[in-house]
Design a protein around this motif. Structure first.
Motif, PDB file in Angstrom:
ATOM      1  N   GLU A   1      27.047  13.240  -9.263  1.00  0.00           N
ATOM      2  CA  GLU A   1      26.947  12.013 -10.055  1.00  0.00           C
ATOM      3  C   GLU A   1      25.781  11.138  -9.603  1.00  0.00           C
ATOM      4  O   GLU A   1      25.124  10.495 -10.405  1.00  0.00           O
ATOM      5  N   GLU A   2      25.554  11.104  -8.302  1.00  0.00           N
ATOM      6  CA  GLU A   2      24.446  10.304  -7.781  1.00  0.00           C
ATOM      7  C   GLU A   2      23.108  10.943  -8.151  1.00  0.00           C
ATOM      8  O   GLU A   2      22.964  12.168  -8.105  1.00  0.00           O
ATOM      9  N   PRO A   3      22.121  10.142  -8.540  1.00  0.00           N
ATOM     10  CA  PRO A   3      20.813  10.709  -8.873  1.00  0.00           C
ATOM     11  C   PRO A   3      20.091  11.208  -7.629  1.00  0.00           C
ATOM     12  O   PRO A   3      20.368  10.770  -6.498  1.00  0.00           O
ATOM     13  N   LEU A   4      19.182  12.137  -7.827  1.00  0.00           N
ATOM     14  CA  LEU A   4      18.328  12.595  -6.737  1.00  0.00           C
ATOM     15  C   LEU A   4      17.233  11.557  -6.517  1.00  0.00           C
ATOM     16  O   LEU A   4      16.649  11.044  -7.472  1.00  0.00           O
ATOM     17  N   ARG A   5      16.952  11.256  -5.262  1.00  0.00           N
ATOM     18  CA  ARG A   5      15.963  10.230  -4.948  1.00  0.00           C
ATOM     19  C   ARG A   5      14.836  10.817  -4.116  1.00  0.00           C
ATOM     20  O   ARG A   5      15.066  11.637  -3.224  1.00  0.00           O
ATOM     21  N   CYS A   6      13.638  10.366  -4.439  1.00  0.00           N
ATOM     22  CA  CYS A   6      12.453  10.852  -3.734  1.00  0.00           C
ATOM     23  C   CYS A   6      11.486   9.681  -3.548  1.00  0.00           C
ATOM     24  O   CYS A   6      11.326   8.847  -4.444  1.00  0.00           O
ATOM     25  N   LEU A   7      10.860   9.610  -2.388  1.00  0.00           N
ATOM     26  CA  LEU A   7       9.901   8.541  -2.085  1.00  0.00           C
ATOM     27  C   LEU A   7       8.551   9.167  -1.758  1.00  0.00           C
ATOM     28  O   LEU A   7       8.442  10.022  -0.878  1.00  0.00           O
ATOM     29  N   ILE A   8       7.523   8.731  -2.480  1.00  0.00           N
ATOM     30  CA  ILE A   8       6.154   9.202  -2.250  1.00  0.00           C
ATOM     31  C   ILE A   8       5.278   7.995  -1.943  1.00  0.00           C
ATOM     32  O   ILE A   8       5.311   6.990  -2.661  1.00  0.00           O
ATOM     33  N   LYS A   9       4.495   8.103  -0.880  1.00  0.00           N
ATOM     34  CA  LYS A   9       3.645   6.995  -0.477  1.00  0.00           C
ATOM     35  C   LYS A   9       2.226   7.486  -0.241  1.00  0.00           C
ATOM     36  O   LYS A   9       2.004   8.444   0.497  1.00  0.00           O
ATOM     37  N   PHE A  10       1.261   6.844  -0.893  1.00  0.00           N
ATOM     38  CA  PHE A  10      -0.151   7.133  -0.694  1.00  0.00           C
ATOM     39  C   PHE A  10      -0.726   6.039   0.210  1.00  0.00           C
ATOM     40  O   PHE A  10      -0.563   4.847  -0.085  1.00  0.00           O
ATOM     41  N   SER A  11      -1.402   6.431   1.274  1.00  0.00           N
ATOM     42  CA  SER A  11      -1.952   5.461   2.219  1.00  0.00           C
ATOM     43  C   SER A  11      -3.430   5.725   2.451  1.00  0.00           C
ATOM     44  O   SER A  11      -3.873   6.877   2.512  1.00  0.00           O
ATOM     45  N   SER A  12      -4.171   4.648   2.601  1.00  0.00           N
ATOM     46  CA  SER A  12      -5.599   4.732   2.896  1.00  0.00           C
ATOM     47  C   SER A  12      -6.075   3.341   3.293  1.00  0.00           C
ATOM     48  O   SER A  12      -5.525   2.342   2.817  1.00  0.00           O
ATOM     49  N   PRO A  13      -7.090   3.230   4.164  1.00  0.00           N
ATOM     50  CA  PRO A  13      -7.636   1.902   4.464  1.00  0.00           C
ATOM     51  C   PRO A  13      -8.137   1.184   3.224  1.00  0.00           C
ATOM     52  O   PRO A  13      -8.148  -0.044   3.175  1.00  0.00           O
ATOM     53  N   HIS A  14      -8.544   1.957   2.196  1.00  0.00           N
ATOM     54  CA  HIS A  14      -9.020   1.362   0.935  1.00  0.00           C
ATOM     55  C   HIS A  14      -8.582   2.289  -0.187  1.00  0.00           C
ATOM     56  O   HIS A  14      -9.364   3.090  -0.697  1.00  0.00           O
ATOM     57  N   LEU A  15      -7.310   2.168  -0.584  1.00  0.00           N
ATOM     58  CA  LEU A  15      -6.680   3.153  -1.464  1.00  0.00           C
ATOM     59  C   LEU A  15      -7.395   3.305  -2.803  1.00  0.00           C
ATOM     60  O   LEU A  15      -7.657   4.430  -3.249  1.00  0.00           O
ATOM     61  N   LEU A  16      -7.706   2.191  -3.474  1.00  0.00           N
ATOM     62  CA  LEU A  16      -8.287   2.286  -4.822  1.00  0.00           C
ATOM     63  C   LEU A  16      -9.669   2.930  -4.793  1.00  0.00           C
ATOM     64  O   LEU A  16     -10.021   3.705  -5.692  1.00  0.00           O
ATOM     65  N   GLU A  17     -10.477   2.622  -3.781  1.00  0.00           N
ATOM     66  CA  GLU A  17     -11.786   3.278  -3.660  1.00  0.00           C
ATOM     67  C   GLU A  17     -11.601   4.766  -3.359  1.00  0.00           C
ATOM     68  O   GLU A  17     -12.380   5.601  -3.834  1.00  0.00           O
ATOM     69  N   ALA A  18     -10.571   5.104  -2.572  1.00  0.00           N
ATOM     70  CA  ALA A  18     -10.294   6.510  -2.280  1.00  0.00           C
ATOM     71  C   ALA A  18      -9.897   7.260  -3.550  1.00  0.00           C
ATOM     72  O   ALA A  18     -10.362   8.379  -3.803  1.00  0.00           O
ATOM     73  N   LEU A  19      -9.038   6.633  -4.373  1.00  0.00           N
ATOM     74  CA  LEU A  19      -8.650   7.255  -5.643  1.00  0.00           C
ATOM     75  C   LEU A  19      -9.851   7.422  -6.564  1.00  0.00           C
ATOM     76  O   LEU A  19      -9.996   8.443  -7.246  1.00  0.00           O
ATOM     77  N   LYS A  20     -10.722   6.418  -6.567  1.00  0.00           N
ATOM     78  CA  LYS A  20     -11.916   6.447  -7.409  1.00  0.00           C
ATOM     79  C   LYS A  20     -12.843   7.607  -7.048  1.00  0.00           C
ATOM     80  O   LYS A  20     -13.544   8.156  -7.904  1.00  0.00           O
ATOM     81  N   SER A  21     -12.829   8.009  -5.786  1.00  0.00           N
ATOM     82  CA  SER A  21     -13.747   9.051  -5.319  1.00  0.00           C
ATOM     83  C   SER A  21     -13.174  10.464  -5.440  1.00  0.00           C
ATOM     84  O   SER A  21     -13.898  11.437  -5.229  1.00  0.00           O
ATOM     85  N   LEU A  22     -11.882  10.602  -5.794  1.00  0.00           N
ATOM     86  CA  LEU A  22     -11.251  11.920  -5.801  1.00  0.00           C
ATOM     87  C   LEU A  22     -11.904  12.885  -6.790  1.00  0.00           C
ATOM     88  O   LEU A  22     -12.280  14.003  -6.424  1.00  0.00           O
TER      89      LEU A  22
END
Length: 280
Positions: A229-250
């Motif tokens: 009955e309980e839903p499955l739970r999952c936690l995902i965390k993205f970390s970087s000193p400058h996350l948005l610039e890191a995403l921009k460069s992928l």
């Protein structure tokens, strides 16, 4: 001066590095220039603190003066804390207006004494204050995201020379058709990245967190997970000193396909870096 105030000031001064102490005390502007000149800042820090406390006692420092010193210290060291964002909203049908800061401070002080838990909403003339799912150590970046001040055109280090005229580091003996395909793909990735993130520097965030809650779906009868009955739970965390610039460069670096998932690129527009994803 009250003993509590003296202890508050002492603890704040002890946190301040010696090479910043004079600068912060001058920014505090409680002790005069003449008083500061009587302090030998080359002594051991404990002796300096005792001298400063004595000067504060002479001027009868209040809890407000002590709080101001702590605020100034935090302004100098704002990156040492994770700051949270709250959104103020008006009631239904009420006009949205910009309140006068001076009037706000006066009103805030008076109302704080009467009803602390309700003080900020009343003083700022808003209906409620809601905690936003946005946190960072960088106050300027939080302000830029909340007020959408980041989408300005800044000078960048990208060359304005068309991609076709730049050296792509390709083997000159490579098939011309492969070279053409590479150029076309690089142009596509560059265009999508620019449309998604723009040419301006990104606000600085250190992480983005995604909580997923979903019910297990299976066509198999009698499955243990299917009966849960309980839903499955999952936690995902993205970390970087400058996350948005890191995403921009992928994508330009060939690490990810373009375009990136909207769950990653929507952070500034949604003003969130904490997401909860549930079944519809």
């Amino acid at each position: 001066m009250d003993e509590t105030v003296a202890e508050f000031i002492k603890r704040t001064i002890l946190k301040i590095p010696m090479n910043e102490l004079t600068t912060i005390l001058k920014a505090w502007d409680f002790l005069s220039e003449n008083q500061l000149q009587t302090v030998n800042f080359r002594q051991r820090k404990e002796s300096v603190v005792q001298h400063l406390i004595h000067l504060c006692e002479e001027k009868r420092a209040s809890i407000s003066d002590a709080a101001l010193l702590d605020i100034i210290y935090m302004q100098f060291h704002q990156h040492q804390k994770v700051w949270e964002v709250f959104q103020m909203s008006k009631g239904p049908g009420e006009d949205v207006d910009l309140f006068d800061m001076k009037q706000f401070k006066n009103s805030f002080k008076k109302i704080l004494q009467r009803a602390l838990k309700n003080a900020l909403t009343i003083a700022s003339k808003h209906h409620q204050i809601v905690k936003m799912d946005l946190r960072s150590r960088y106050l300027d970046s939080l302000k830029a995201i909340v007020f959408k001040q980041y989408n300005q055109t800044f000078e960048t280090h990208n060359s304005t020379t068309p991609l076709q005229e730049r050296s792509l580091g390709l083997d000159i003996n490579m098939d011309s058709r492969i070279i053409h395909e590479n150029i076309v793909e690089k142009e596509r990735v560059q265009r999508i990245t620019q449309e998604t993130f723009g040419d301006y520097p990104q606000p600085q965030l250190e992480f983005a967190q995604y909580k997923l809650e979903t019910k297990f779906k299976s066509g198999l009868n009698g499955s243990i997970l299917a009966e849960r009955e309980e839903p499955l739970r999952c936690l995902i965390k993205f970390s970087s000193p400058h996350l948005l610039e890191a995403l921009k460069s992928l994508a330009p670096a060939g690490i990810a396909d373009a375009p990136l998932s909207p769950l990653l690129t929507c952070i500034p527009n949604k003003r969130m870096n904490y997401f909860k994803i549930r079944d519809k």
